[in-house]
Design a protein around this motif. Structure first.
Motif, mmCIF file in Angstrom:
data_model
loop_
_atom_site.group_PDB
_atom_site.id
_atom_site.type_symbol
_atom_site.label_atom_id
_atom_site.label_comp_id
_atom_site.label_asym_id
_atom_site.label_seq_id
_atom_site.Cartn_x
_atom_site.Cartn_y
_atom_site.Cartn_z
ATOM 1 N N GLU A 124 0.817 -1.220 0.000
ATOM 2 C CA GLU A 124 0.000 0.000 0.000
ATOM 3 C C GLU A 124 0.847 1.265 0.000
ATOM 4 O O GLU A 124 0.381 2.318 -0.389
ATOM 5 N N LEU A 125 2.079 1.129 0.501
ATOM 6 C CA LEU A 125 2.907 2.319 0.674
ATOM 7 C C LEU A 125 3.854 2.501 -0.506
ATOM 8 O O LEU A 125 4.170 1.550 -1.214
ATOM 9 N N GLU A 129 8.008 5.592 1.616
ATOM 10 C CA GLU A 129 7.247 5.386 2.855
ATOM 11 C C GLU A 129 7.609 4.060 3.510
ATOM 12 O O GLU A 129 7.654 3.947 4.735
ATOM 13 N N LEU A 133 9.033 3.902 7.258
ATOM 14 C CA LEU A 133 8.151 3.275 8.249
ATOM 15 C C LEU A 133 8.823 2.941 9.588
ATOM 16 O O LEU A 133 8.297 3.318 10.644
ATOM 17 N N PRO A 134 9.998 2.272 9.584
ATOM 18 C CA PRO A 134 10.617 1.968 10.886
ATOM 19 C C PRO A 134 10.931 3.228 11.679
ATOM 20 O O PRO A 134 10.757 3.244 12.897
ATOM 21 N N MET A 136 9.260 6.039 11.546
ATOM 22 C CA MET A 136 7.998 6.531 12.075
ATOM 23 C C MET A 136 7.556 5.697 13.273
ATOM 24 O O MET A 136 7.002 6.212 14.239
ATOM 25 N N LEU A 137 7.809 4.396 13.185
ATOM 26 C CA LEU A 137 7.473 3.541 14.330
ATOM 27 C C LEU A 137 8.297 3.923 15.555
ATOM 28 O O LEU A 137 7.856 3.767 16.691
ATOM 29 N N THR A 140 9.788 9.194 14.833
ATOM 30 C CA THR A 140 10.201 10.315 13.994
ATOM 31 C C THR A 140 8.983 10.832 13.226
ATOM 32 O O THR A 140 8.153 10.054 12.783
ATOM 33 N N GLY A 141 8.892 12.131 13.078
ATOM 34 C CA GLY A 141 7.782 12.711 12.324
ATOM 35 C C GLY A 141 7.870 12.331 10.853
ATOM 36 O O GLY A 141 8.949 12.023 10.344
ATOM 37 N N MET A 142 6.721 12.375 10.179
ATOM 38 C CA MET A 142 6.648 11.969 8.778
ATOM 39 C C MET A 142 7.677 12.701 7.911
ATOM 40 O O MET A 142 8.424 12.077 7.160
ATOM 41 N N ALA A 143 7.739 14.014 8.034
ATOM 42 C CA ALA A 143 8.599 14.800 7.137
ATOM 43 C C ALA A 143 10.069 14.425 7.327
ATOM 44 O O ALA A 143 10.777 14.154 6.357
ATOM 45 N N ARG A 181 15.313 -0.069 3.964
ATOM 46 C CA ARG A 181 14.444 -0.115 5.141
ATOM 47 C C ARG A 181 15.182 -0.726 6.323
ATOM 48 O O ARG A 181 15.002 -0.314 7.465
#
Ligand code: ATP
Ligand code: MG
Lengths: 250, 447
Positions: A124-125, A129, A133-134, A136-137, A140-143, A181
């Motif tokens: 889906e990503l 992204e 993902l790791p 963000m998990l 860390t903020g998206m940007a 990743r």
């Protein structure tokens, strides 16, 4: 730390296995055993991992290679034995075999990176992204995560492919995204289960180059499960499994 | 390849067996509820009065509940067929023709549905006694009067089985058309904004018609016009729904740093139609509940005031029955939605087990995985409830306004009921957490 180019044109670290092993180990697995129901799949397997080394795990199909990798990486809980890791900051030691499922999960996120045979990316990503993902998990903020992920993709020669969906990547590209990743969190150990198993030999070589290069000069070890002697030959040593026992280590 | 080998391969083991049990349960529940709704509708229809309201009640009861019930039955059969895709692919590789594979799979789904329908039909013998607890037209229902005519009893089960068989076939066709499923899909579908324009236009026309409808047109014409307006709006809800859901998810995906939400939103964007279908029964329930509940609130106020003389006894009785019906309708819709979500989510976990396994391996906590699955359903559910509340509010503006003024407590009650509905949906997802745990505990086996 300097690197040289071996006869085949691949970058390798100058340190020999002996030199490397005078340093402190990063991870130590001691007498790890695992049974699924009645079948003993892994029997008293021990394995030390040192900084900058690449270890190949070989053995016939069903000999317990993936199980060993999963047990050492805390994906499954070993029945017996322990798996200890050194903390990079204070040198303290954690035993992951005593941790709960949730704690092991957090451990994998913080300390390990994974590359699997089919990439196993999130369809889906987008590519970037998937790499972000790791991070963000980890909070860390998206940007910021996307920025860092893009840098990682850039290093692996995938700039411009970040916005593609996984279905739009070739097998080799997808595998490189998976490597990005795995690397993006700067893990202590990278576990790869037949990372080149579904690639043609040329792409397999390139992907292997990336994996091995990621180790140079970093306080990190690489574990590769493989059926391919050529892959094993390019690692620093090979652990051979037979019927769940470690038979030999070169 | 002989048939017994084929059957051996296609017989579900492990987690898919769970899906078989769920299909059995769903077809049983569908059957039971279909019989119950039919009995109640006939009781309304046969009420000894000239009050047309009862006919309207009977028709709308059937109209409003048959849709979700059939959806439940067909969604389950579709998923049951689809969940066999791994084995179907194996059978194809072993040399079975695709027609043959399809025949076997559809036969299996149909047999399970038939079994469920049979059990449901048998259990429905108890329904007349249960329903006799209800009062219609001021009198308790008589069990003896509730038995359906024999031809109807005989017609319902085959019809339900046929729905299951057809849906199973359709579900299989999806698999056959794209054996690689999600993996081959490259870009999320872009739904045209014309869907929204069309929906708003239809809603506008419907509001206009409802506002201008006057008694001068004659009672029958007014009822027909209102019914057409309501049906038209319900139909365009299905058109605008996927678009709105996809838009809302895109908006969410753009401004989140929460990986669980990002994955959920991207999942919705990838298949907005399926996401909407999952909650469409909730949209329908909301759409009916708001005007119906407001009307009841308004009437309740009149009933307890001095002006109750303007209502006939028949009308007073009917309003009491209408209240019963609205409650029953809401309860059944919510139940059906929660059931359907539990089933689709079970299938979703099985279908997407690789995704969950890899997320688990790279260290995403299981609680986060479950939260993501929950959000994937609540995102469209919120859109469904808010969207159809707006549509219903526009269509029945004066009724809702009157209720707000005269019976604010009823409006509060409606809001609470809708919140309960949203909560039930979450529970539907939560009930599938053990399925995920099972998938994760044996990742290499995937079963
Ligand atoms: N979750 C499980 N439940 C039961 N048995 C399992 C499970 N996972 C692995 N096994 C069994 O354990 C043995 C070792 O499996 P493992 O996957 O570790 O082998 P492998 O060496 O990685 O093989 P391959 O080269 O084919 O990948 C096999 O006999 C396998 O059937
Ligand atoms: Mg393996």
């Amino acid at each position: 730390m300097s690197t040289t180019t071996d006869p085949e044109g691949h970058r390798r670290s100058e340190l020999s296995t002996a030199e490397r092993q005078t340093r402190d180990w990063l991870l130590r697995a001691e007498n790890v055993s695992k049974a699924f129901g009645q079948t003993q799949v892994l029997t008293e397997a021990s394995l030390d991992l040192y900084p900058e080394e690449a270890v190949a795990i070989m053995g016939p199909s069903g000999s317990g290679k993936s199980t060993l990798l999963h047990a050492v990486a805390g994906i499954i809980a070993a029945d017996e034995g322990k798996v200890i890791l050194r903390r990079p900051d204070d040198g303290g030691i954690d035993d992951i075999t005593t941790l709960s499922d949730a704690k092991r999960s957090a451990f994998r996120l913080h300390r390990f990176g994974f590359v699997f045979q089919q990439g196993m990316l999130i369809p889906e990503l987008t590519a970037v992204e998937n790499v972000a993902l790791p991070l963000m998990l980890l909070g860390t903020g998206m940007a910021a995560a996307v920025l860092q992920a893009n840098a990682e993709l850039h290093r692996l020669g995938l700039l411009g492919l970040g916005d593609r969906r996984i279905g739009q990547l070739s097998g080799g590209q997808a595998q490189r995204v998976a490597i990005a990743r795995a690397l993006v969190t700067d893990p202590t150990i990278i576990f790869a289960d037949e990372p080149t198993g579904s690639l043609d030999s040329r792409t397999a070589d390139e992907v292997l180059d990336e994996l091995l290069a990621s180790n140079d000069g970093a306080d990190r070890a690489l574990v590769i499960v493989t059926h391919d002697e050529r892959v094993a030959a390019r690692c620093d040593r090979t652990v051979r499994l037979l019927d769940g026992r470690i038979e030999a280590t070169r | 390849m002989n048939t017994s080998a084929a059957l051996l391969l296609i017989r579900p083991r492990g987690t898919p067996a769970l899906l078989t049990r769920l299909q059995l349960l769903a077809s049983g529940v569908t059957t039971l509820l279909t019989f119950g709704v039919t009995m109640l509708a006939i009781a309304f229809w046969n009420t000894p009065t000239d009050e047309v309201g009862y006919t309207v009640l009977a028709v709308s009861l059937v109209g409003l509940l048959i849709v979700p019930l059939v959806t439940l039955g067909s969604a389950t059969a579709r998923l049951a067929a689809r969940s066999r895709d791994d084995r179907l692919a194996t059978l194809r590789l072993l040399g079975a023709t695709s027609a043959r594979v399809r025949r076997i799979a559809v036969a299996e789904v149909t047999v399970i549905a038939a079994l469920g329908v049979t059990i449901g039909t048998a259990l429905s013998a108890a329904l007349p006694f249960l329903l006799s607890l209800l009062t219609v037209y001021g009198k308790p229902l008589q069990a003896a009067e509730l038995w359906l005519p024999w031809w109807l009893t005989a017609a319902i089960p085959p019809a339900l089985i046929a729905v299951a068989a057809t849906s199973g076939m359709l579900g299989l066709r999806q698999v056959m058309l794209s054996p690689l499923g999600v993996r081959t899909r490259q870009d999320a579908p872009r739904l045209s904004w014309l869907r929204l324009v069309a929906a708003v236009a239809v809603l506008g026309i419907a509001v206009l018609v409802v506002q201008t409808a006057s008694e001068g047109w004659g009672a029958v014409v007014v009822v027909i016009v209102l019914a057409v307006a309501v049906l038209a709006v319900m139909a365009v809800l299905g058109l605008a729904g996927p678009f709105m859901v996809s838009r809302a998810a895109r908006w969410r995906a753009r401004r989140t740093s929460d990986p669980a939400r990002l994955i959920a939103a991207r999942g919705v964007i990838d298949d907005p139609r399926a996401s909407w279908r999952e909650v469409s029964a909730l949209a329908l329930a909301t759409f009916v509940l708001i005007p119906a509940g407001s009307m009841l609130g308004y009437l309740d106020t009149i009933q307890s005031s001095a002006s109750r003389e303007i209502m006939t006894t028949d009308q007073l009785l009917m309003f009491a029955d209408a209240r019963t019906m609205v409650i029953a309708l809401t309860a059944v819709s919510f139940l059906v939605v929660a059931c359907q979500i539990a089933i689709t989510q079970t299938a979703a976990v099985i279908e997407r087990r690789e995704l969950y396994v890899v997320l688990d391996r790279i260290g995403m906590p299981t609680a986060e995985l479950n939260r993501s699955r929950r959000m994937r359903v609540t995102m469209p559910a919120n859109v469904a409830v808010i969207g159809s509340a707006i549509a219903a509010g526009a269509l029945a503006f004066w009724v809702v306004l009157m209720a707000l003024v005269t019976a604010p407590l009823f409006v509060v009650a409606i809001v609470i009921v809708l919140a309960v509905g949203l909560l039930l949906i979450q529970l539907g997802v939560v009930s599938t957490n053990p399925v995920l745990e099972r998938v994760l505990s044996a990742p290499s086996r995937g079963e």
